[in-house]
Design a protein around this motif. Sequence first.
Motif, PDB file in Angstrom:
ATOM      1  N   UNK A 141       0.782  -1.225   0.000  1.00  0.00           N
ATOM      2  CA  UNK A 141       0.000   0.000   0.000  1.00  0.00           C
ATOM      3  C   UNK A 141       0.816   1.279   0.000  1.00  0.00           C
ATOM      4  N   UNK A 142       0.199   2.396  -0.381  1.00  0.00           N
ATOM      5  CA  UNK A 142       0.882   3.688  -0.330  1.00  0.00           C
ATOM      6  C   UNK A 142       1.386   4.041   1.057  1.00  0.00           C
ATOM      7  N   UNK A 143       0.764   3.454   2.088  1.00  0.00           N
ATOM      8  CA  UNK A 143       1.197   3.738   3.462  1.00  0.00           C
ATOM      9  C   UNK A 143       2.657   3.336   3.679  1.00  0.00           C
ATOM     10  N   UNK A 144       3.078   2.229   3.056  1.00  0.00           N
ATOM     11  CA  UNK A 144       4.462   1.800   3.193  1.00  0.00           C
ATOM     12  C   UNK A 144       5.399   2.758   2.460  1.00  0.00           C
ATOM     13  N   UNK A 145       4.930   3.294   1.349  1.00  0.00           N
ATOM     14  CA  UNK A 145       5.721   4.308   0.652  1.00  0.00           C
ATOM     15  C   UNK A 145       5.985   5.481   1.593  1.00  0.00           C
ATOM     16  N   UNK A 146       4.938   5.915   2.292  1.00  0.00           N
ATOM     17  CA  UNK A 146       5.077   7.053   3.210  1.00  0.00           C
ATOM     18  C   UNK A 146       6.032   6.731   4.345  1.00  0.00           C
ATOM     19  N   UNK A 147       5.953   5.521   4.888  1.00  0.00           N
ATOM     20  CA  UNK A 147       6.846   5.124   5.984  1.00  0.00           C
ATOM     21  C   UNK A 147       8.307   5.146   5.533  1.00  0.00           C
ATOM     22  N   UNK A 148       8.566   4.605   4.358  1.00  0.00           N
ATOM     23  CA  UNK A 148       9.936   4.556   3.863  1.00  0.00           C
ATOM     24  C   UNK A 148      10.423   5.942   3.464  1.00  0.00           C
ATOM     25  N   UNK A 149       9.546   6.738   2.869  1.00  0.00           N
ATOM     26  CA  UNK A 149       9.927   8.104   2.488  1.00  0.00           C
ATOM     27  C   UNK A 149      10.347   8.911   3.711  1.00  0.00           C
ATOM     28  N   UNK A 150       9.732   8.641   4.842  1.00  0.00           N
ATOM     29  CA  UNK A 150      10.077   9.357   6.069  1.00  0.00           C
ATOM     30  C   UNK A 150      11.389   8.868   6.670  1.00  0.00           C
ATOM     31  N   UNK A 151      11.849   7.681   6.232  1.00  0.00           N
ATOM     32  CA  UNK A 151      13.028   7.073   6.844  1.00  0.00           C
ATOM     33  C   UNK A 151      14.299   7.243   6.025  1.00  0.00           C
ATOM     34  N   UNK A 152      14.171   7.602   4.742  1.00  0.00           N
ATOM     35  CA  UNK A 152      15.349   7.717   3.868  1.00  0.00           C
ATOM     36  C   UNK A 152      15.322   9.047   3.139  1.00  0.00           C
ATOM     37  N   UNK A 153      16.446   9.380   2.516  1.00  0.00           N
ATOM     38  CA  UNK A 153      16.528  10.642   1.787  1.00  0.00           C
ATOM     39  C   UNK A 153      16.739  10.452   0.292  1.00  0.00           C
ATOM     40  N   UNK A 154      16.787   9.186  -0.184  1.00  0.00           N
ATOM     41  CA  UNK A 154      16.958   8.950  -1.615  1.00  0.00           C
ATOM     42  C   UNK A 154      15.591   8.730  -2.259  1.00  0.00           C
ATOM     43  N   UNK A 155      15.492   8.916  -3.585  1.00  0.00           N
ATOM     44  CA  UNK A 155      14.195   8.810  -4.256  1.00  0.00           C
ATOM     45  C   UNK A 155      13.593   7.410  -4.176  1.00  0.00           C
ATOM     46  N   UNK A 156      12.279   7.380  -4.176  1.00  0.00           N
ATOM     47  CA  UNK A 156      11.519   6.135  -4.136  1.00  0.00           C
ATOM     48  C   UNK A 156      10.764   5.965  -5.447  1.00  0.00           C
ATOM     49  N   UNK A 157      10.834   4.749  -5.980  1.00  0.00           N
ATOM     50  CA  UNK A 157      10.055   4.372  -7.149  1.00  0.00           C
ATOM     51  C   UNK A 157       9.036   3.340  -6.698  1.00  0.00           C
ATOM     52  N   UNK A 158       7.768   3.685  -6.746  1.00  0.00           N
ATOM     53  CA  UNK A 158       6.726   2.731  -6.388  1.00  0.00           C
ATOM     54  C   UNK A 158       6.518   1.736  -7.511  1.00  0.00           C
ATOM     55  N   UNK A 159       6.329   0.457  -7.169  1.00  0.00           N
ATOM     56  CA  UNK A 159       6.129  -0.578  -8.184  1.00  0.00           C
ATOM     57  C   UNK A 159       5.174  -1.635  -7.670  1.00  0.00           C
ATOM     58  N   UNK A 160       4.426  -2.223  -8.591  1.00  0.00           N
ATOM     59  CA  UNK A 160       3.549  -3.322  -8.236  1.00  0.00           C
ATOM     60  C   UNK A 160       2.082  -2.970  -8.340  1.00  0.00           C
ATOM     61  N   UNK A 161       1.434  -3.400  -9.419  1.00  0.00           N
ATOM     62  CA  UNK A 161       0.004  -3.180  -9.576  1.00  0.00           C
ATOM     63  C   UNK A 161      -0.384  -1.742  -9.841  1.00  0.00           C
ATOM     64  N   UNK A 162       0.546  -0.914 -10.231  1.00  0.00           N
ATOM     65  CA  UNK A 162       0.263   0.516 -10.418  1.00  0.00           C
ATOM     66  C   UNK A 162      -0.293   0.785 -11.811  1.00  0.00           C
ATOM     67  N   UNK A 163      -1.327   1.606 -11.849  1.00  0.00           N
ATOM     68  CA  UNK A 163      -1.950   2.035 -13.097  1.00  0.00           C
ATOM     69  C   UNK A 163      -2.082   3.556 -13.079  1.00  0.00           C
TER      70      UNK A 163
END
Length: 221
Positions: free
Chosen positions: A148-170
């Motif tokens: 879920x997007x919630x995990x994206x938010x958790x990781x974004x708060x923990x790191x400073x490098x860019x995040x690429x979301x993947x998996x089932x995205x449309x």
Amino acid sequence: MNPANWRTYLVTQASLSGDRTTPEIVRAAIDGGVDAVQLREKDASARSRYELGRELRELTAEAGVDLLVNDRIDIAQAIDADGVHVGQSDLPVEVARELLGPDAIVGCSTSTVDEARDAEAAGADYLGVGAVYDTSSKDVNDDQAGVGPERIAEIAAAVSIPIVGIGGITADNAGPVAEAGAASVAVISEITAAADPQAVTESLAVAVETPTAVDAGGDDR
């Protein structure tokens, strides 16, 4: 290109392209404004991936699009790719960095905050986080499907490098992923299986750049 400036990222999978070739799909995605392409094709032989990689390198270099190779550092070197993407069971990030040098782009698949922090500390340039939504595509952390997007938010708060979301995205559900902190979204079937890969690529970019306008199921804010 800096991964922080990516918006759309295509991961190739020939089995989903119908009667079209992977170069045809990549060319259409480039016309749609794709920022990065990952040569995957794990079922193909090393020789086949190398030959395909040479063709994709020509296409992407001409367009100024970043080309990465999934897992195979040797193939990345052989085709002069911009970098490599490794998973949790592949060679470590620090080994990829040592072999490819400081200028290469090194990405790493993660699905937890601890994995993300470890990858950043090891020298990753970006994190592939997912699977965000349930997906039938292989090699996208299937055992962690639907974080879920919630995990994206958790990781974004923990790191400073860019995040690429993947998996089932449309294009319809990319908005919440970007809103949660992903710089870009990576897709396989959404572009590769599309009747019009160029148009879908364009729609994905709009969804990432203006997430609240394409927020599927979330509250506008």
